[in-house]
Motif scaffolding. Structure first.
Motif, PDB file in Angstrom:
ATOM      1  N   ASP A  68      -5.969  14.038  -4.527  1.00 40.51           N
ATOM      2  CA  ASP A  68      -5.836  14.368  -5.946  1.00 40.51           C
ATOM      3  C   ASP A  68      -4.494  13.899  -6.504  1.00 40.51           C
ATOM      4  OD1 ASP A  68      -6.842  15.280  -8.357  1.00 40.51           O
ATOM      5  OD2 ASP A  68      -5.987  17.288  -8.108  1.00 40.51           O
ATOM      6  N   ILE A  69      -4.090  12.725  -6.061  1.00 40.10           N
ATOM      7  CA  ILE A  69      -2.873  12.086  -6.566  1.00 40.10           C
ATOM      8  C   ILE A  69      -3.301  10.767  -7.199  1.00 40.10           C
ATOM      9  CG2 ILE A  69      -0.651  11.057  -5.963  1.00 40.10           C
ATOM     10  CD1 ILE A  69      -0.552  13.007  -3.591  1.00 40.10           C
ATOM     11  N   ALA A  70      -3.217  10.673  -8.501  1.00 40.99           N
ATOM     12  CA  ALA A  70      -3.598   9.472  -9.263  1.00 40.99           C
ATOM     13  C   ALA A  70      -5.011   9.010  -8.916  1.00 40.99           C
ATOM     14  CB  ALA A  70      -2.581   8.357  -9.060  1.00 40.99           C
ATOM     15  N   PRO A  71      -6.025   9.866  -9.103  1.00 43.48           N
ATOM     16  CA  PRO A  71      -7.389   9.470  -8.754  1.00 43.48           C
ATOM     17  C   PRO A  71      -7.917   8.293  -9.574  1.00 43.48           C
ATOM     18  CG  PRO A  71      -7.388  11.610  -9.840  1.00 43.48           C
ATOM     19  CD  PRO A  71      -5.956  11.244  -9.578  1.00 43.48           C
ATOM     20  N   VAL A  72      -7.219   7.919 -10.643  1.00 45.62           N
ATOM     21  CA  VAL A  72      -7.627   6.729 -11.401  1.00 45.62           C
ATOM     22  C   VAL A  72      -7.513   5.472 -10.540  1.00 45.62           C
ATOM     23  CG1 VAL A  72      -5.376   6.183 -12.401  1.00 45.62           C
ATOM     24  CG2 VAL A  72      -7.449   5.598 -13.653  1.00 45.62           C
ATOM     25  N   LEU A  73      -6.793   5.560  -9.431  1.00 45.60           N
ATOM     26  CA  LEU A  73      -6.675   4.417  -8.531  1.00 45.60           C
ATOM     27  C   LEU A  73      -7.988   4.089  -7.825  1.00 45.60           C
ATOM     28  CD1 LEU A  73      -3.166   5.056  -6.950  1.00 45.60           C
ATOM     29  CD2 LEU A  73      -3.779   3.414  -8.730  1.00 45.60           C
ATOM     30  N   VAL A  74      -8.907   5.054  -7.739  1.00 47.52           N
ATOM     31  CA  VAL A  74     -10.199   4.805  -7.072  1.00 47.52           C
ATOM     32  C   VAL A  74     -10.984   3.701  -7.787  1.00 47.52           C
ATOM     33  CG1 VAL A  74     -12.428   5.804  -6.437  1.00 47.52           C
ATOM     34  CG2 VAL A  74     -10.309   7.080  -6.005  1.00 47.52           C
ATOM     35  N   PRO A  75     -11.257   3.817  -9.103  1.00 44.96           N
ATOM     36  CA  PRO A  75     -11.992   2.723  -9.738  1.00 44.96           C
ATOM     37  C   PRO A  75     -11.184   1.432  -9.838  1.00 44.96           C
ATOM     38  CG  PRO A  75     -11.344   4.348 -11.372  1.00 44.96           C
ATOM     39  CD  PRO A  75     -11.031   4.933 -10.018  1.00 44.96           C
ATOM     40  N   ILE A  76      -9.867   1.544  -9.865  1.00 44.26           N
ATOM     41  CA  ILE A  76      -9.036   0.339  -9.871  1.00 44.26           C
ATOM     42  C   ILE A  76      -9.179  -0.392  -8.531  1.00 44.26           C
ATOM     43  CG2 ILE A  76      -6.655  -0.509  -9.925  1.00 44.26           C
ATOM     44  CD1 ILE A  76      -6.110   1.727 -12.020  1.00 44.26           C
ATOM     45  N   ALA A  77      -9.176   0.358  -7.433  1.00 46.95           N
ATOM     46  CA  ALA A  77      -9.375  -0.237  -6.114  1.00 46.95           C
ATOM     47  C   ALA A  77     -10.768  -0.863  -6.018  1.00 46.95           C
ATOM     48  CB  ALA A  77      -9.191   0.814  -5.021  1.00 46.95           C
ATOM     49  N   ALA A  78     -11.767  -0.168  -6.543  1.00 50.63           N
ATOM     50  CA  ALA A  78     -13.135  -0.703  -6.511  1.00 50.63           C
ATOM     51  C   ALA A  78     -13.220  -2.009  -7.303  1.00 50.63           C
ATOM     52  CB  ALA A  78     -14.118   0.327  -7.059  1.00 50.63           C
ATOM     53  N   THR A  79     -12.550  -2.065  -8.436  1.00 45.07           N
ATOM     54  CA  THR A  79     -12.538  -3.285  -9.244  1.00 45.07           C
ATOM     55  C   THR A  79     -11.831  -4.418  -8.504  1.00 45.07           C
ATOM     56  OG1 THR A  79     -12.559  -1.959 -11.262  1.00 45.07           O
ATOM     57  CG2 THR A  79     -11.861  -4.251 -11.470  1.00 45.07           C
ATOM     58  N   GLY A  80     -10.728  -4.093  -7.849  1.00 44.29           N
ATOM     59  CA  GLY A  80     -10.029  -5.103  -7.052  1.00 44.29           C
ATOM     60  C   GLY A  80     -10.906  -5.651  -5.938  1.00 44.29           C
ATOM     61  N   LEU A  81     -11.682  -4.773  -5.307  1.00 46.62           N
ATOM     62  CA  LEU A  81     -12.568  -5.231  -4.238  1.00 46.62           C
ATOM     63  C   LEU A  81     -13.731  -6.055  -4.782  1.00 46.62           C
ATOM     64  CD1 LEU A  81     -12.486  -2.110  -1.912  1.00 46.62           C
ATOM     65  CD2 LEU A  81     -11.522  -4.373  -1.453  1.00 46.62           C
ATOM     66  N   VAL A  82     -14.158  -5.789  -6.015  1.00 46.41           N
ATOM     67  CA  VAL A  82     -15.158  -6.658  -6.649  1.00 46.41           C
ATOM     68  C   VAL A  82     -14.600  -8.078  -6.734  1.00 46.41           C
ATOM     69  CG1 VAL A  82     -16.288  -7.197  -8.851  1.00 46.41           C
ATOM     70  CG2 VAL A  82     -16.393  -4.874  -7.940  1.00 46.41           C
ATOM     71  N   ILE A  83     -13.340  -8.190  -7.139  1.00 48.64           N
ATOM     72  CA  ILE A  83     -12.706  -9.505  -7.249  1.00 48.64           C
ATOM     73  C   ILE A  83     -12.595 -10.173  -5.870  1.00 48.64           C
ATOM     74  CG2 ILE A  83     -10.552 -10.697  -7.865  1.00 48.64           C
ATOM     75  CD1 ILE A  83     -10.261  -8.459 -10.066  1.00 48.64           C
ATOM     76  N   VAL A  84     -12.222  -9.393  -4.867  1.00 50.72           N
ATOM     77  CA  VAL A  84     -12.141  -9.931  -3.498  1.00 50.72           C
ATOM     78  C   VAL A  84     -13.510 -10.437  -3.047  1.00 50.72           C
ATOM     79  CG1 VAL A  84     -11.730  -9.309  -1.075  1.00 50.72           C
ATOM     80  CG2 VAL A  84     -10.139  -8.542  -2.841  1.00 50.72           C
ATOM     81  N   MET A  85     -14.566  -9.691  -3.351  1.00 53.93           N
ATOM     82  CA  MET A  85     -15.912 -10.092  -2.937  1.00 53.93           C
ATOM     83  C   MET A  85     -16.415 -11.313  -3.704  1.00 53.93           C
ATOM     84  SD  MET A  85     -16.975  -8.416  -0.347  1.00 53.93           S
ATOM     85  CE  MET A  85     -15.306  -8.710   0.208  1.00 53.93           C
ATOM     86  N   ILE A  86     -15.992 -11.479  -4.941  1.00 54.39           N
ATOM     87  CA  ILE A  86     -16.331 -12.707  -5.671  1.00 54.39           C
ATOM     88  C   ILE A  86     -15.717 -13.898  -4.948  1.00 54.39           C
ATOM     89  CG2 ILE A  86     -15.904 -14.003  -7.802  1.00 54.39           C
ATOM     90  CD1 ILE A  86     -16.147 -11.289  -9.300  1.00 54.39           C
ATOM     91  N   GLY A  87     -14.445 -13.770  -4.587  1.00 55.55           N
ATOM     92  CA  GLY A  87     -13.786 -14.846  -3.844  1.00 55.55           C
ATOM     93  C   GLY A  87     -14.446 -15.111  -2.509  1.00 55.55           C
ATOM     94  N   ALA A  88     -14.811 -14.044  -1.798  1.00 56.76           N
ATOM     95  CA  ALA A  88     -15.468 -14.215  -0.498  1.00 56.76           C
ATOM     96  C   ALA A  88     -16.821 -14.906  -0.654  1.00 56.76           C
ATOM     97  CB  ALA A  88     -15.652 -12.855   0.175  1.00 56.76           C
ATOM     98  N   ALA A  89     -17.583 -14.522  -1.671  1.00 58.61           N
ATOM     99  CA  ALA A  89     -18.890 -15.145  -1.896  1.00 58.61           C
ATOM    100  C   ALA A  89     -18.733 -16.632  -2.212  1.00 58.61           C
ATOM    101  CB  ALA A  89     -19.634 -14.428  -3.020  1.00 58.61           C
ATOM    102  N   ILE A  90     -17.706 -16.968  -2.969  1.00 56.76           N
ATOM    103  CA  ILE A  90     -17.464 -18.376  -3.291  1.00 56.76           C
ATOM    104  C   ILE A  90     -17.127 -19.162  -2.024  1.00 56.76           C
ATOM    105  CG2 ILE A  90     -15.866 -19.948  -4.464  1.00 56.76           C
ATOM    106  CD1 ILE A  90     -15.772 -17.825  -6.752  1.00 56.76           C
TER     107      ILE A  90
END
Length: 125
Positions: A68-90
Motif C-alpha cells: 500500500d505504498i504508491a499503488p498507482v505504480l501497479v498500472p504503470i508497471a503493467a503499461t511498461g510491460l506492455v511496451i516491453v512485450m511489443i518490443g519482444a514481439a517485434i
C-alpha cells in the motif's frame, strides 16, 4: 473482477521476475545455449537491461499494492510491460519465431488488462 486482476497480476509477476532474474544472472552464452537465440543479436548490457526491465516490471505488478505504498505504480508497471512485450514481439517476429510472438501477445494482453483495470474501474483509490 478485483480478484481476477490480482490473480493475473500475480501470475504475470512470477513470470516476469523469473525471466528477469534468468537474464540478469546467466551469461549471454548460457542464455543462447538454452534456446534464447535472440540474445546473439544484442550486447550483454542490453540483455541485462531487458532482464532488469522484466524484473522491475514484475515486482511493480504486485509489491506497491501489497505494501500500500504508491499503488498507482501497479498500472504503470503493467503499461511498461506492455511496451516491453511489443518490443519482444517485434524481435521474435523478425526472427520468424511465431510461437514466441504468440506468447508475447498473450502476455501483452494480460498486462493490458491489468493496466486497464487498475487505471480504471478497479483502481486502488
Amino acid at each position: 473482477m478485483n480478484v481476477v486482476l490480482w490473480i493475473i497480476a500475480g501470475v504475470l509477476a512470477a513470470a516476469f521476475v523469473i525471466a528477469g532474474l534468468l537474464k540478469l544472472v546467466q551469461s549471454k552464452e548460457k542464455l543462447a545455449a538454452s534456446g534464447l537465440g535472440w540474445v546473439d543479436s544484442y550486447s550483454p548490457g542490453t540483455v541485462k537491461a531487458i532482464g532488469a526491465a522484466d524484473l522491475l516490471g514484475g515486482i511493480g505488478l504486485v509489491l506497491p499494492a501489497i505494501l500500500d505504498i504508491a499503488p498507482v505504480l501497479v498500472p504503470i508497471a503493467a503499461t511498461g510491460l506492455v511496451i516491453v512485450m511489443i518490443g519482444a514481439a517485434i524481435v521474435h517476429g523478425r526472427r520468424k519465431e511465431w510461437p514466441m510472438v504468440a506468447a508475447n501477445l498473450v502476455l501483452l494482453v494480460l498486462c493490458a488488462i491489468v493496466a486497464w483495470g487498475r487505471f480504471g474501474p478497479y483502481s486502488f483509490s
